[in-house]
Motif scaffolding. Structure first.
Motif, PDB file in Angstrom:
ATOM      1  N   UNK A 134     -10.604  16.251  36.385  1.00  0.00           N
ATOM      2  CA  UNK A 134     -10.422  15.073  35.761  1.00  0.00           C
ATOM      3  C   UNK A 134     -11.346  13.917  35.912  1.00  0.00           C
ATOM      4  N   UNK A 135     -11.665  13.692  34.117  1.00  0.00           N
ATOM      5  CA  UNK A 135     -12.989  13.507  33.342  1.00  0.00           C
ATOM      6  C   UNK A 135     -12.358  11.459  33.069  1.00  0.00           C
ATOM      7  N   UNK A 136     -11.846  11.194  33.933  1.00  0.00           N
ATOM      8  CA  UNK A 136     -10.933   9.192  33.804  1.00  0.00           C
ATOM      9  C   UNK A 136     -12.520   8.464  33.937  1.00  0.00           C
ATOM     10  N   UNK A 137     -12.448   7.713  33.150  1.00  0.00           N
ATOM     11  CA  UNK A 137     -13.595   6.938  33.219  1.00  0.00           C
ATOM     12  C   UNK A 137     -15.047   7.591  32.300  1.00  0.00           C
ATOM     13  N   UNK A 138     -14.709   8.071  31.127  1.00  0.00           N
ATOM     14  CA  UNK A 138     -15.743   9.066  30.421  1.00  0.00           C
ATOM     15  C   UNK A 138     -14.698   7.562  29.231  1.00  0.00           C
ATOM     16  N   UNK A 139     -16.197   7.637  28.775  1.00  0.00           N
ATOM     17  CA  UNK A 139     -16.206   6.290  27.452  1.00  0.00           C
ATOM     18  C   UNK A 139     -17.331   6.656  26.064  1.00  0.00           C
ATOM     19  N   UNK A 140     -17.295   6.141  24.933  1.00  0.00           N
ATOM     20  CA  UNK A 140     -18.151   6.636  24.158  1.00  0.00           C
ATOM     21  C   UNK A 140     -17.552   5.789  23.042  1.00  0.00           C
ATOM     22  N   UNK A 141     -18.459   4.636  21.770  1.00  0.00           N
ATOM     23  CA  UNK A 141     -18.042   4.197  21.050  1.00  0.00           C
ATOM     24  C   UNK A 141     -18.672   4.689  20.117  1.00  0.00           C
ATOM     25  N   UNK A 142     -18.496   4.341  18.630  1.00  0.00           N
ATOM     26  CA  UNK A 142     -18.808   5.238  17.793  1.00  0.00           C
ATOM     27  C   UNK A 142     -18.684   4.174  16.876  1.00  0.00           C
ATOM     28  N   UNK A 143     -19.234   4.582  15.142  1.00  0.00           N
ATOM     29  CA  UNK A 143     -18.753   3.964  14.002  1.00  0.00           C
ATOM     30  C   UNK A 143     -17.462   4.537  13.178  1.00  0.00           C
ATOM     31  N   UNK A 144     -16.963   4.529  12.128  1.00  0.00           N
ATOM     32  CA  UNK A 144     -16.281   5.402  11.237  1.00  0.00           C
ATOM     33  C   UNK A 144     -16.025   4.928   9.926  1.00  0.00           C
ATOM     34  N   UNK A 145     -16.164   5.611   9.073  1.00  0.00           N
ATOM     35  CA  UNK A 145     -16.277   4.644   7.999  1.00  0.00           C
ATOM     36  C   UNK A 145     -15.676   6.039   6.905  1.00  0.00           C
ATOM     37  N   UNK A 152      -9.105  10.179   1.976  1.00  0.00           N
ATOM     38  CA  UNK A 152      -9.325   9.470   3.627  1.00  0.00           C
ATOM     39  C   UNK A 152      -9.496   9.624   4.327  1.00  0.00           C
ATOM     40  N   UNK A 153      -9.883  10.446   4.851  1.00  0.00           N
ATOM     41  CA  UNK A 153     -10.575  11.068   6.300  1.00  0.00           C
ATOM     42  C   UNK A 153     -11.441   9.762   6.518  1.00  0.00           C
ATOM     43  N   UNK A 154     -11.310   9.224   7.963  1.00  0.00           N
ATOM     44  CA  UNK A 154     -12.592   8.652   8.350  1.00  0.00           C
ATOM     45  C   UNK A 154     -13.734   9.313   9.308  1.00  0.00           C
ATOM     46  N   UNK A 155     -14.499   8.902   8.292  1.00  0.00           N
ATOM     47  CA  UNK A 155     -15.585  10.166   9.358  1.00  0.00           C
ATOM     48  C   UNK A 155     -16.558   9.746  10.334  1.00  0.00           C
ATOM     49  N   UNK A 156     -16.301   9.932  11.016  1.00  0.00           N
ATOM     50  CA  UNK A 156     -16.513   9.177  11.986  1.00  0.00           C
ATOM     51  C   UNK A 156     -18.320   9.702  13.791  1.00  0.00           C
ATOM     52  N   UNK A 157     -19.053   9.227  13.958  1.00  0.00           N
ATOM     53  CA  UNK A 157     -19.784   9.580  14.514  1.00  0.00           C
ATOM     54  C   UNK A 157     -19.918   8.568  15.830  1.00  0.00           C
ATOM     55  N   UNK A 158     -20.545   9.218  17.479  1.00  0.00           N
ATOM     56  CA  UNK A 158     -20.512   8.299  17.908  1.00  0.00           C
ATOM     57  C   UNK A 158     -21.956   8.451  18.869  1.00  0.00           C
ATOM     58  N   UNK A 159     -22.434   7.053  19.013  1.00  0.00           N
ATOM     59  CA  UNK A 159     -23.455   7.336  19.345  1.00  0.00           C
ATOM     60  C   UNK A 159     -23.908   7.938  21.196  1.00  0.00           C
ATOM     61  N   UNK A 160     -24.840   9.420  20.889  1.00  0.00           N
ATOM     62  CA  UNK A 160     -24.431  10.442  21.989  1.00  0.00           C
ATOM     63  C   UNK A 160     -24.962   9.494  23.468  1.00  0.00           C
ATOM     64  N   UNK A 161     -26.473   8.548  23.134  1.00  0.00           N
ATOM     65  CA  UNK A 161     -26.767   7.985  24.306  1.00  0.00           C
ATOM     66  C   UNK A 161     -26.463   7.335  25.049  1.00  0.00           C
ATOM     67  N   UNK A 162     -25.045   6.554  24.499  1.00  0.00           N
ATOM     68  CA  UNK A 162     -24.299   6.002  25.084  1.00  0.00           C
ATOM     69  C   UNK A 162     -23.144   6.634  25.277  1.00  0.00           C
ATOM     70  N   UNK A 163     -23.014   7.859  25.002  1.00  0.00           N
ATOM     71  CA  UNK A 163     -22.139   8.802  25.752  1.00  0.00           C
ATOM     72  C   UNK A 163     -21.360   9.400  27.194  1.00  0.00           C
ATOM     73  N   UNK A 164     -21.178   9.406  27.767  1.00  0.00           N
ATOM     74  CA  UNK A 164     -20.605   9.412  29.222  1.00  0.00           C
ATOM     75  C   UNK A 164     -19.048  10.332  29.570  1.00  0.00           C
ATOM     76  N   UNK A 165     -20.323  11.274  29.873  1.00  0.00           N
ATOM     77  CA  UNK A 165     -18.805  12.362  29.842  1.00  0.00           C
ATOM     78  C   UNK A 165     -18.933  12.676  31.779  1.00  0.00           C
ATOM     79  N   UNK A 166     -18.069  12.727  32.331  1.00  0.00           N
ATOM     80  CA  UNK A 166     -17.989  12.621  34.390  1.00  0.00           C
ATOM     81  C   UNK A 166     -18.128  14.424  34.299  1.00  0.00           C
ATOM     82  N   UNK A 167     -19.261  14.289  35.989  1.00  0.00           N
ATOM     83  CA  UNK A 167     -19.837  15.251  36.615  1.00  0.00           C
ATOM     84  C   UNK A 167     -18.367  16.636  36.656  1.00  0.00           C
ATOM     85  N   UNK A 168     -18.539  17.508  36.769  1.00  0.00           N
ATOM     86  CA  UNK A 168     -18.028  18.279  36.895  1.00  0.00           C
ATOM     87  C   UNK A 168     -18.533  18.306  39.214  1.00  0.00           C
ATOM     88  N   UNK A 169     -17.772  17.866  39.899  1.00  0.00           N
ATOM     89  CA  UNK A 169     -18.011  17.163  41.112  1.00  0.00           C
ATOM     90  C   UNK A 169     -16.864  17.409  42.456  1.00  0.00           C
TER      91      UNK A 169
END
Length: 291
Positions: A134-145, A152-169
């Protein structure tokens, strides 16, 4: 013979009185012969001792009418051209409008990307059954160009310092229907999350790199397992594992899958327990919004 003679009329000339009473303006010349009425410079039919003068009627009513017509035509054309040529103020306003539209187009070519993980995900490694995650609660933001060179694809780059993926517990993960033991924990620390999103087709390809830290309370902590995979909305297949994702929908939901090879680490216990090297599988339900 009648002829023209160039000279100014003098007061002593008897014909002057006749000429002065004519209702038109006349000129006298010897250079050209014109078809005009000959006016005899005497009051009798007998030949006059004075030369015969030819009076040329020279008032220009027709010329004046033509001139006025040309003036009116010129004024009308001038007004038409003035309407066609924009004023300095209109030119400035048009330039400002074009600049504003260009800036709007540039702003539309850049996107703010929001990534959120949802529940009902799966993680699997080797030949073990999949973990219910159950990975609910994970989030991240990035910029696409927007990139024309990539259809016409959008190139995406997320800020890994602010990227949160819930741990397996024990609160997020089940194995064979049972929660993980309370002392067991696997933290996910992203190193890279970037790729492309096709807004028209919904196809997603995001390269994901992360370190998985396995620990058992304070007793044991293994070196990180490096996982590098392409999370895609299409099909991902390896030798042992495979999965199929779902493309981005209008509400922003998608399913990303990725198969990766996990290499051995400097830990005999983990290498033996997980049978490294082996493959792992990630199935993530998520939402991606572009604004």
């Amino acid at each position: 013979m009648n002829y023209h003679q160039n000279f100014f009329l003098k007061p002593q000339n008897p014909c002057t009185n006749i000429i002065h009473h004519l209702p038109f303006t006349y000129s006298f010349s010897q250079a050209k012969v014109h078809k005009t009425n000959h006016i005899q410079a005497s009051s009798s039919s007998s030949p006059s001792p004075y030369p015969v003068y030819v009076a040329h009627r020279s008032y220009n009513q027709d010329s004046c009418r033509v001139g006025r017509r040309q003036t009116r035509l010129f004024s009308k054309e001038k007004r038409r051209l003035q309407r066609m040529i924009p004023s300095a103020r209109e030119t400035h306003e048009n330039t400002a409008s074009i600049t504003k539209e260009t800036q709007e187009l540039k702003s539309l070519s850049s996107y703010k990307i929001e990534f959120k993980t949802l529940g009902d995900c799966k993680l699997g490694i080797g030949r073990y059954p999949d973990f219910e995650y159950d990975a609910k609660g994970g989030f991240g933001t990035g910029i696409g160009k927007y990139d024309d060179d990539l259809n016409g694809k959008i190139m995406v780059n997320f800020d890994v310092d602010k990227l949160y993926v819930p741990p397996l517990t024990s609160g997020t993960t089940k194995f064979l229907g049972l929660p993980l033991p309370p002392f067991l924990r696997i933290d996910i620390v992203p190193d890279m999350f970037s790729g492309s999103i096709d807004k028209e087709t919904g196809k997603i390809d995001l390269e994901f790199k992360a370190n998985f830290w396995f620990s058992m309370g304070t007793i044991y902590k293994a070196p990180p397992l490096l996982v590098s995979t392409m999370l895609t909305s299409e099909e991902s297949q390896g030798k042992l594992r495979k999965g199929r994702g779902k493309r981005l929908e209008k509400d922003g939901k998608c399913k990303l899958v990725g198969v990766a090879t996990v290499d051995p680490i400097d830990d005999t216990f983990m290498n033996t327990f997980l049978s490294l090297p082996t493959e792992c599988l990630a199935i993530l339900n998520a939402t991606i919004s572009l604004s």
